[in-house]
Design an enzyme around this catalytic site. Structure first.
Site, PDB file in Angstrom:
ATOM      1  CB  CYS A  26      -0.648  -0.221   1.150  1.00  0.00           C
ATOM      2  SG  CYS A  26      -1.899   1.313   1.846  1.00  0.00           S
ATOM      3  CB  CYS A  29       0.375   1.773   3.987  1.00  0.00           C
ATOM      4  SG  CYS A  29      -1.228   0.836   4.281  1.00  0.00           S
TER       5      CYS A  29
END
Length: 103
Positions: A26, A29
């Site tokens: 991600c 993230c």
């Protein structure tokens, strides 16, 4: 000492628990990760900060209805006090934590 389950941690912690639900693949993230580390350092006396990898612990992510990541949540005595999805600016995250802690 036995490792506590996530539910035990959020219910038994003496301090509120800030959780970052994330995954290695991600991109957002990765952007949020240094902010979460900074948050943990700044609030180490008043907040427990944990990261939950949704690929390694999908049952925890499902239980807390994580639809997108990063998903950020603040628990106090097992109850969700604040939650957000996406890469937010540090100052926004910090302000929400302060508001939730009542500081």
């Amino acid at each position: 000492m036995a490792k506590k389950s996530f539910d035990q941690l959020i219910q038994e912690s003496k301090k509120p628990v800030f959780v970052d639900f994330w995954a290695a693949w991600c991109g957002p993230c990765t952007t949020v990760s240094p902010m979460i580390k900074r948050l943990a350092e700044e609030f180490h006396e008043t907040l427990t900060v944990v990261k939950i990898n949704v690929d390694e612990q999908p049952e925890v992510a499902a239980k807390y209805q994580v639809q997108g990541i990063p998903a950020l949540m603040l628990f106090d005595k097992g109850m969700i006090k604040w939650r957000a999805t996406g890469a937010l600016p540090y100052e926004h995250i910090r302000a929400e934590v302060i508001k939730s802690l009542g500081e």
